[in-house]
Design a protein around this motif. Structure first.
Motif, PDB file in Angstrom:
ATOM      1  N   GLU A  74      -5.638 -11.629  -7.712  1.00  0.00           N
ATOM      2  CA  GLU A  74      -6.446 -10.855  -6.773  1.00  0.00           C
ATOM      3  C   GLU A  74      -7.887 -10.695  -7.279  1.00  0.00           C
ATOM      4  O   GLU A  74      -8.840 -10.971  -6.561  1.00  0.00           O
ATOM      5  CB  GLU A  74      -5.823  -9.472  -6.552  1.00  0.00           C
ATOM      6  CG  GLU A  74      -6.541  -8.697  -5.479  1.00  0.00           C
ATOM      7  CD  GLU A  74      -6.044  -7.270  -5.344  1.00  0.00           C
ATOM      8  OE1 GLU A  74      -5.366  -6.778  -6.262  1.00  0.00           O
ATOM      9  OE2 GLU A  74      -6.363  -6.647  -4.319  1.00  0.00           O
TER      10      GLU A  74
ATOM     11  N   ASN B  68      -0.233 -11.018 -10.182  1.00  0.00           N
ATOM     12  CA  ASN B  68      -0.806 -10.484  -8.954  1.00  0.00           C
ATOM     13  C   ASN B  68      -2.227  -9.946  -9.182  1.00  0.00           C
ATOM     14  O   ASN B  68      -3.155 -10.252  -8.440  1.00  0.00           O
ATOM     15  CB  ASN B  68       0.128  -9.375  -8.464  1.00  0.00           C
ATOM     16  CG  ASN B  68      -0.299  -8.802  -7.133  1.00  0.00           C
ATOM     17  OD1 ASN B  68      -1.391  -8.268  -7.029  1.00  0.00           O
ATOM     18  ND2 ASN B  68       0.555  -8.929  -6.139  1.00  0.00           N
TER      19      ASN B  68
ATOM     20  N   VAL C 108       3.389  -8.280 -11.764  1.00  0.00           N
ATOM     21  CA  VAL C 108       2.187  -7.456 -11.657  1.00  0.00           C
ATOM     22  C   VAL C 108       0.962  -8.141 -12.276  1.00  0.00           C
ATOM     23  O   VAL C 108      -0.106  -8.192 -11.677  1.00  0.00           O
ATOM     24  CB  VAL C 108       2.425  -6.081 -12.331  1.00  0.00           C
ATOM     25  CG1 VAL C 108       1.155  -5.261 -12.350  1.00  0.00           C
ATOM     26  CG2 VAL C 108       3.543  -5.357 -11.629  1.00  0.00           C
TER      27      VAL C 108
ATOM     28  N   THR D  98       1.686   2.554  -6.122  1.00  0.00           N
ATOM     29  CA  THR D  98       2.696   2.062  -5.185  1.00  0.00           C
ATOM     30  C   THR D  98       2.916   0.574  -5.402  1.00  0.00           C
ATOM     31  O   THR D  98       4.050   0.101  -5.465  1.00  0.00           O
ATOM     32  CB  THR D  98       2.213   2.258  -3.730  1.00  0.00           C
ATOM     33  OG1 THR D  98       1.488   3.456  -3.655  1.00  0.00           O
ATOM     34  CG2 THR D  98       3.370   2.246  -2.777  1.00  0.00           C
ATOM     35  N   ARG D  99       1.812  -0.142  -5.524  1.00  0.00           N
ATOM     36  CA  ARG D  99       1.943  -1.598  -5.670  1.00  0.00           C
ATOM     37  C   ARG D  99       2.619  -1.978  -6.977  1.00  0.00           C
ATOM     38  O   ARG D  99       3.523  -2.803  -7.004  1.00  0.00           O
ATOM     39  CB  ARG D  99       0.564  -2.255  -5.589  1.00  0.00           C
ATOM     40  CG  ARG D  99       0.126  -2.481  -4.175  1.00  0.00           C
ATOM     41  CD  ARG D  99      -1.226  -3.117  -4.121  1.00  0.00           C
ATOM     42  NE  ARG D  99      -1.264  -4.415  -4.755  1.00  0.00           N
ATOM     43  CZ  ARG D  99      -2.382  -5.119  -4.914  1.00  0.00           C
ATOM     44  NH1 ARG D  99      -3.527  -4.615  -4.531  1.00  0.00           N
ATOM     45  NH2 ARG D  99      -2.355  -6.295  -5.478  1.00  0.00           N
ATOM     46  N   VAL D 100       2.117  -1.380  -8.088  1.00  0.00           N
ATOM     47  CA  VAL D 100       2.668  -1.729  -9.390  1.00  0.00           C
ATOM     48  C   VAL D 100       4.100  -1.235  -9.514  1.00  0.00           C
ATOM     49  O   VAL D 100       4.978  -1.935  -9.995  1.00  0.00           O
ATOM     50  CB  VAL D 100       1.806  -1.118 -10.522  1.00  0.00           C
ATOM     51  CG1 VAL D 100       2.493  -1.288 -11.859  1.00  0.00           C
ATOM     52  CG2 VAL D 100       0.431  -1.748 -10.536  1.00  0.00           C
TER      53      VAL D 100
ATOM     54  N   ASP E 255       6.829  -1.723  -5.676  1.00  0.00           N
ATOM     55  CA  ASP E 255       7.066  -3.127  -5.358  1.00  0.00           C
ATOM     56  C   ASP E 255       7.790  -3.881  -6.475  1.00  0.00           C
ATOM     57  O   ASP E 255       8.335  -4.954  -6.254  1.00  0.00           O
ATOM     58  CB  ASP E 255       5.744  -3.830  -5.045  1.00  0.00           C
ATOM     59  CG  ASP E 255       5.078  -3.232  -3.817  1.00  0.00           C
ATOM     60  OD1 ASP E 255       5.732  -2.392  -3.159  1.00  0.00           O
ATOM     61  OD2 ASP E 255       3.933  -3.581  -3.518  1.00  0.00           O
ATOM     62  N   SER E 256       7.747  -3.323  -7.700  1.00  0.00           N
ATOM     63  CA  SER E 256       8.378  -4.028  -8.817  1.00  0.00           C
ATOM     64  C   SER E 256       9.822  -3.604  -9.017  1.00  0.00           C
ATOM     65  O   SER E 256      10.547  -4.222  -9.804  1.00  0.00           O
ATOM     66  CB  SER E 256       7.619  -3.741 -10.113  1.00  0.00           C
ATOM     67  OG  SER E 256       6.278  -4.047  -9.957  1.00  0.00           O
TER      68      SER E 256
ATOM     69  N   ARG F  36      -2.823   4.165  -4.716  1.00  0.00           N
ATOM     70  CA  ARG F  36      -2.426   2.954  -4.004  1.00  0.00           C
ATOM     71  C   ARG F  36      -1.894   1.914  -4.981  1.00  0.00           C
ATOM     72  O   ARG F  36      -0.899   1.230  -4.709  1.00  0.00           O
ATOM     73  CB  ARG F  36      -3.626   2.400  -3.236  1.00  0.00           C
ATOM     74  CG  ARG F  36      -3.208   1.510  -2.107  1.00  0.00           C
ATOM     75  CD  ARG F  36      -4.253   1.422  -1.036  1.00  0.00           C
ATOM     76  NE  ARG F  36      -5.362   0.579  -1.445  1.00  0.00           N
ATOM     77  CZ  ARG F  36      -6.616   0.751  -1.013  1.00  0.00           C
ATOM     78  NH1 ARG F  36      -6.905   1.717  -0.196  1.00  0.00           N
ATOM     79  NH2 ARG F  36      -7.560  -0.062  -1.415  1.00  0.00           N
ATOM     80  N   GLN F  37      -2.536   1.798  -6.136  1.00  0.00           N
ATOM     81  CA  GLN F  37      -2.074   0.823  -7.123  1.00  0.00           C
ATOM     82  C   GLN F  37      -0.712   1.219  -7.692  1.00  0.00           C
ATOM     83  O   GLN F  37       0.109   0.352  -8.014  1.00  0.00           O
ATOM     84  CB  GLN F  37      -3.089   0.682  -8.257  1.00  0.00           C
ATOM     85  CG  GLN F  37      -4.378   0.003  -7.845  1.00  0.00           C
ATOM     86  CD  GLN F  37      -4.156  -1.366  -7.253  1.00  0.00           C
ATOM     87  OE1 GLN F  37      -3.259  -2.097  -7.650  1.00  0.00           O
ATOM     88  NE2 GLN F  37      -4.953  -1.725  -6.255  1.00  0.00           N
TER      89      GLN F  37
ATOM     90  N   ARG G 151      -5.817   0.067 -11.787  1.00  0.00           N
ATOM     91  CA  ARG G 151      -4.693  -0.822 -12.090  1.00  0.00           C
ATOM     92  C   ARG G 151      -4.081  -0.512 -13.449  1.00  0.00           C
ATOM     93  O   ARG G 151      -2.857  -0.492 -13.601  1.00  0.00           O
ATOM     94  CB  ARG G 151      -5.151  -2.279 -12.009  1.00  0.00           C
ATOM     95  CG  ARG G 151      -5.331  -2.728 -10.560  1.00  0.00           C
ATOM     96  CD  ARG G 151      -6.039  -4.055 -10.433  1.00  0.00           C
ATOM     97  NE  ARG G 151      -6.070  -4.482  -9.038  1.00  0.00           N
ATOM     98  CZ  ARG G 151      -6.885  -3.982  -8.119  1.00  0.00           C
ATOM     99  NH1 ARG G 151      -7.744  -3.039  -8.437  1.00  0.00           N
ATOM    100  NH2 ARG G 151      -6.842  -4.403  -6.868  1.00  0.00           N
TER     101      ARG G 151
ATOM    102  N   SER H  28      -9.517  -7.056   1.671  1.00  0.00           N
ATOM    103  CA  SER H  28      -8.459  -6.068   1.908  1.00  0.00           C
ATOM    104  C   SER H  28      -8.915  -4.982   2.874  1.00  0.00           C
ATOM    105  O   SER H  28      -8.145  -4.082   3.197  1.00  0.00           O
ATOM    106  CB  SER H  28      -8.045  -5.441   0.578  1.00  0.00           C
ATOM    107  OG  SER H  28      -9.171  -4.842  -0.033  1.00  0.00           O
TER     108      SER H  28
END
Ligand SMILES: Nc1ncnc2c1ncn2[C@@H]1O[C@H](COP(=O)(O)OP(=O)(O)O)[C@@H](O)[C@H]1O
Ligand SMILES: [Mg+2]
Lengths: 249, 260
Positions: B122, B118, B115, B52-54, B57-58, B49-50, B150, A93
């Protein structure tokens, strides 16, 4: 200071990988570890930085007993050890430059300018200058490997462990890497361990050899000693002639 | 004959042991994550940052599910009541069910697929490509670096996403009532507020926080213990989704029994 494994045992479940393996990298020298694939070479290296714990035996680095260090002690030790992974293990990443700078970020007292300069320097050393903004996925296997080496040397560690640094590279790049390994030793006094199958590389960088077979030390000695060794296992390996083992048995 | 009789019990015994061992290992990881909270410098920036992703994006999948659930709830309620019960009870049913059960659980299940999968894919890839080992050799504690951000993101963002989903579900139920059921906004809102208790919010919160924790920590757990290349990554991803979905349902019943 030196790296030493004393009579190390390691099994995964019922699979005994190391069965009393010993080896020593003397201060300021490069030890080359030879052995067939799956013989436990990578497992051995992982013991040196405490990624794996031995079932029995001792691991010494820098006068410290690694297998008895606590978390803080391990992290302290790891600041002085660079690790080149067999398949580079770049963080996918992050950009190449971020990868190389990761270790420096963890060191206190390195300014951002210094860090960026060191990153450029290290990339140049492995002939990867100008690739800083790329992502690992955009690189070839050999390029990744070189970035992995740049990442390991970025913090100027006193110990560097190279897990097959030249496997899969072209002859030119191999020579560049071998020279880099020798320069790290000459210029920074690095004590190194190199795992390799490539005998040409091995003789270019080795001060001493150790060979692992069946989880134990099959051989340890200088380049001259390994050249003149009569051990069929050793001969088979350095001459690339597996039939010698069968003849001996 | 005896072995034939014994076999199922032996299997249950083995399964039970695997479960206990797994629980123990998961507990150890969670404990290490709690201890790692002291490495603030490592996890703080990564947590944003997580989140935003968790979270962000959901949102689409959660709202998609909630919208259709709201519509169906309203229609089924009116169908069930068949005029015997005043129509404003459609509001009661849509509100209570979305809030207490379907909002949290459906969002939790959707996010365990989104999530949880993902995360375990990862981290599993990072494990088999030795990136986690590499972190350690560079003196980054992997749990503080990978797990803490996370799990925190899950605990913070699941309630937010679920709240949005509940809102959208109720709105969808309301619009359905207006358009298809010949109800007025007044009737719907009357039903919605009739049996509302502030505790409903607490209950939904407790649930979604626990779901966020479960989905992310189980995703991290299976990711971390991945072995064996791409196939191993696939296996741990599936396990993470299956196990966290099951745990969500068990927890759902647990909270209903203990808190209601
Ligand atoms: N973490 C692990 N869990 C289980 N088995 C492992 C693990 N790491 C290595 N092994 C096994 O140990 C043996 C030696 O592996 P390795 O040291 O990687 O070999 P090589 O000498 O080619 O580097 C292999 O059979 C490998 O499958
Ligand atoms: Mg190896």
């Amino acid at each position: 200071m030196a790296i030493e494994l004393r009579d190390v045992y390691k099994a995964f479940g019922s699979k005994e990988v190391l069965r009393g393996f010993s080896a020593e990298a003397r201060d300021g020298e490069t030890l080359v570890i030879l052995g067939g694939s799956g013989s436990g070479k990578s497992v051995t290296l992982k013991h040196i930085v405490g990624l794996l714990e031995p079932d029995r035996g001792e691991v010494w680095v820098d006068g410290l007993r690694v297998d008895e260090l606590d978390r803080e002690g391990l992290f302290e030790l790891r600041r002085n050890v660079g690790y080149v992974f067999q398949f580079a293990a770049l963080f996918d990443s992050m950009t190449v430059a971020e990868n190389v700078g990761m270790g420096l970020k963890r060191l206190t007292g390195v300014s951002k300018e210094d860090r960026l300069r060191r990153v450029e320097e290290c990339l140049a050393r492995v002939d990867m200058a100008g690739y800083g903004e790329r992502l690992p996925a955009e690189l070839s296997g050999g390029q990744k490997k070189r970035v992995g080496i740049a990442r390991a040397i970025a913090t100027e560690p006193r110990y560097i462990l190279y897990d097959e640094p030249t496997t899969g590279l072209d002859p030119m790049t191999r020579a560049v890497i071998d020279e880099l390994i020798n320069r790290m030793k000459a210029e920074l006094g690095v004590t190194g361990i190199v795992i390799t199958h490539d005998m040409e590389s091995a003789f270019r960088v080795a001060d001493r050899f150790a060979m692992i077979h069946d989880g134990k030390q099959q051989f340890q000695g200088s380049p001259d000693e390994i050249r003149s060794s009569a051990d069929p296992m050793v001969r088979a390996f350095i001459e690339g002639r597996p039939e010698l083992i069968e003849e001996a048995e | 004959m005896t072995s034939l009789l014994r076999a199922p019990f032996a299997a249950i015994g083995r399964g039970g042991r695997t479960l206990m061992v797994g629980l123990g290992q998961w507990g150890r990881m969670v404990w290490e994550a709690i201890v790692s909270l002291r490495d603030v410098d490592v996890w703080l920036g990564l947590t944003l940052r997580q989140m935003t992703r968790v979270g962000v994006d959901s949102v689409p999948i959660a709202l998609f599910i909630a919208m259709f659930t709201g519509i169906v709830l309203a229609l089924q309620a009116s169908y069930t009541f068949t005029g015997a019960i005043p129509l404003y009870f459609v509001g009661v049913l849509v509100g209570k069910t979305m809030m207490l059960e379907l909002g949290p659980v459906l969002t939790g299940l959707a996010l365990s697929g989104r999530v949880g999968a993902n995360i375990s894919a990862e981290l599993g890839t990072m494990r088999v490509t030795e990136q986690i080992d590499a972190l350690e050799t560079m003196a980054y504690p992997p749990v503080a670096y990978l797990v803490v951000p996370r799990v925190l993101a899950g605990i913070i963002m699941f309630p937010l996403v679920t709240a949005l989903a509940i809102g959208v579900g109720i709105a969808a139920g309301w619009l359905t009532s207006l358009q298809l059921l010949d109800m007025s906004t007044y009737e719907f809102v009357y039903g919605l507020t009739l049996f509302f208790q502030p505790f409903d919010v607490t209950f939904a919160m407790v649930k979604t926080i626990s779901f966020g924790f479960v989905v992310t920590s189980i995703g991290c757990f299976y990711g971390f213990r991945t072995r064996g290349g791409a196939e191993g990554v696939g296996r741990s991803t599936t396990q993470a989704v299956v196990v966290s979905s099951m745990v969500i349902l068990v927890l759902d019943a647990f909270w209903a029994i203990t808190l209601l």
